[in-house]
Scaffold this active site. Structure first.
Site, short mmCIF file in Angstrom:
data_model
loop_
_atom_site.label_atom_id
_atom_site.label_comp_id
_atom_site.label_asym_id
_atom_site.label_seq_id
_atom_site.Cartn_x
_atom_site.Cartn_y
_atom_site.Cartn_z
N HIS A 114 44.16 42.66 39.54
CA HIS A 114 44.43 41.28 39.12
C HIS A 114 44.25 41.06 37.62
CE1 HIS A 114 44.68 37.14 41.33
NE2 HIS A 114 45.65 37.31 40.46
N ASP A 137 43.03 33.38 46.16
CA ASP A 137 42.12 34.51 45.92
C ASP A 137 40.76 34.18 46.55
OD1 ASP A 137 40.60 36.61 44.70
OD2 ASP A 137 41.85 36.52 42.89
N HIS A 139 38.23 35.16 45.01
CA HIS A 139 37.42 35.12 43.78
C HIS A 139 38.09 34.24 42.73
CE1 HIS A 139 37.03 39.06 45.82
NE2 HIS A 139 35.74 38.89 45.61
N ASP A 141 37.87 34.77 39.37
CA ASP A 141 38.37 35.61 38.27
C ASP A 141 38.35 34.89 36.93
OD1 ASP A 141 38.78 37.48 40.25
OD2 ASP A 141 40.95 37.29 40.29
N HIS A 154 39.39 42.74 35.97
CA HIS A 154 40.13 42.04 37.04
C HIS A 154 39.36 40.80 37.52
CE1 HIS A 154 38.37 43.99 41.01
NE2 HIS A 154 37.44 43.74 40.14
N ASP A 245 46.25 37.14 45.34
CA ASP A 245 45.44 38.33 45.58
C ASP A 245 45.37 38.53 47.09
OD1 ASP A 245 43.25 40.13 46.01
OD2 ASP A 245 42.40 39.57 44.07
N ASP A 247 43.27 39.84 48.82
CA ASP A 247 41.94 39.64 49.40
C ASP A 247 41.65 38.17 49.71
OD1 ASP A 247 40.78 38.30 47.15
OD2 ASP A 247 39.88 40.15 46.38
N GLU A 290 46.33 43.68 44.21
CA GLU A 290 45.10 44.22 44.82
C GLU A 290 45.30 44.86 46.19
OE1 GLU A 290 42.35 44.74 43.25
OE2 GLU A 290 42.31 43.34 41.55
#
Length: 342
Positions: A114, A137, A139, A141, A154, A245, A247, A290
């Site tokens: 990312h 996401d 996260h 980031d 990332h 992302d 995830d 990712e």
């Protein structure tokens, strides 16, 4: 056509969506420590991406994969890992994204980790300075080198973009080519469930609109998307950059990724996000990042993750759960003409 003019922006988005999608691979992994994410573009393609896109009415242009140089000497800077390598890769990606968007394509960028969003979103913004960003996401980031627990880039791309964090970002080697270009009000997060302390402080102090998984549980995904579009598009219609992302999904659905976090999006929630973004007619660039085939426990786990990525991409570009149907002029009769005359 200019992205800054409302009428032409809408027209241009709808033209490009109906006629031309470009696919660009970015096989890059140095924004984090785990090997394998550089193979993300290949496994997403191998999961049938181009075949799926060929079912749509628009033309598809495969620009292949960018080639990135890995610098022999790239010492950490303030614990930031591989700064010059990541900076050079993003500079190259930024130019490629700018060129694709300015040529009238809706662009799909396949990562890679990312950190690539630094180049993808900045290249998009060079042609469409009025863009807005939807970041899906687990996260945020949005760490800076000073707040990052890991030093992995990332986990820091959004900090490079935001004008409000300019005084919090040091001059990192490899990034002199980019300057902050995005206001915090032009960003929405969806799916957060693993936010570092410094990131939480930024989210709150900058008043960024974000939806955690708890918010999605509480409000439902339909309301989350309504508030997202009200926040980003109520003032004016403008190009959307979707940075997705894998995830964001629950690890039971997307196991082959580097930083999985339990309690993620269901399949239906993730697809609904993509469908609703498509329905605006304003999607201009999408990142899908990712996917790491080296981290799947089995070939089936890798295939499930890559197929999920293809599903999200296809939904963002117009696949519906009723099916992406071509138009049919008339329904064929149940019996042939001879039988009908008898």
């Amino acid at each position: 056509l200019s992205c800054t003019n409302d009428t032409f922006s809408i027209l241009r988005r709808n033209i490009s969506l109906s006629q031309s999608v470009a696919v660009l691979g970015a096989p890059f992994s140095k924004g984090q420590k785990k090997r394998g994410v550089e193979h993300g573009p290949k496994v997403i393609r191998d999961a049938g991406l181009m075949e799926r896109l060929s079912n749509f009415d628009f033309s598809v242009h495969d620009f292949g994969d960018l080639n990135f140089q890995h610098l022999e000497e790239d010492e950490p800077y303030m614990d930031v890992k591989f700064p010059r390598t990541v900076g050079a890769a993003n500079k190259k990606l930024s130019g490629a994204v700018r060129n694709a968007v300015s040529a009238g394509h809706t662009l799909l960028m396949l990562g890679g980790d990312h950190s690539l969003a630094i180049g993808s979103v900045s290249g998009h913004a060079q042609h469409c300075p009025d863009l807005c960003l939807i970041w899906v996401d687990a996260h945020a980031d949005i760490n800076t080198p000073m707040t990052s627990p890991s030093g992995n880039l990332h986990g820091q791309p959004v900090a490079f973009m935001l004008k409000e964090l300019q005084d919090k970002m040091p001059d990192i080697p490899g990034f002199s080519w980019t300057k902050p270009f995005l206001s915090s009000r032009d960003l929405v997060y969806i799916g957060l469930r693993d936010v570092d302390p410094g990131e939480y402080q930024f989210l709150k102090s900058l008043g960024i609109q974000y939806f955690t998984m708890r918010d999605i549980d509480r409000l439902g995904i339909q309301r989350v998307m309504e508030v997202t579009f009200d926040h980003l598009l109520a003032r004016k219609q403008r190009p959307i950059h979707l940075s997705f992302d894998i995830d964001a999904f629950d690890p039971s659905l997307a196991p082959a990724t580097g930083t999985p976090v339990n309690g993620g999006l269901t399949y239906r929630e993730g697809i609904y996000i993509a469908e609703e973004i498509h329905n605006t007619g304003l999607l201009s660039v999408m990142d899908l990042v990712e996917v790491n085939p080296d981290l799947g426990a089995s070939p089936e786990a890798v295939e499930a993750t890559a197929t999920l990525a293809v599903d999200v991409i296809a939904s963002s570009l117009g696949q519906t759960r009723e099916g992406a149907h071509t138009s049919m002029d008339e329904i064929p009769p149940g019996k042939n003409d001879t039988e009908l005359r008898l």
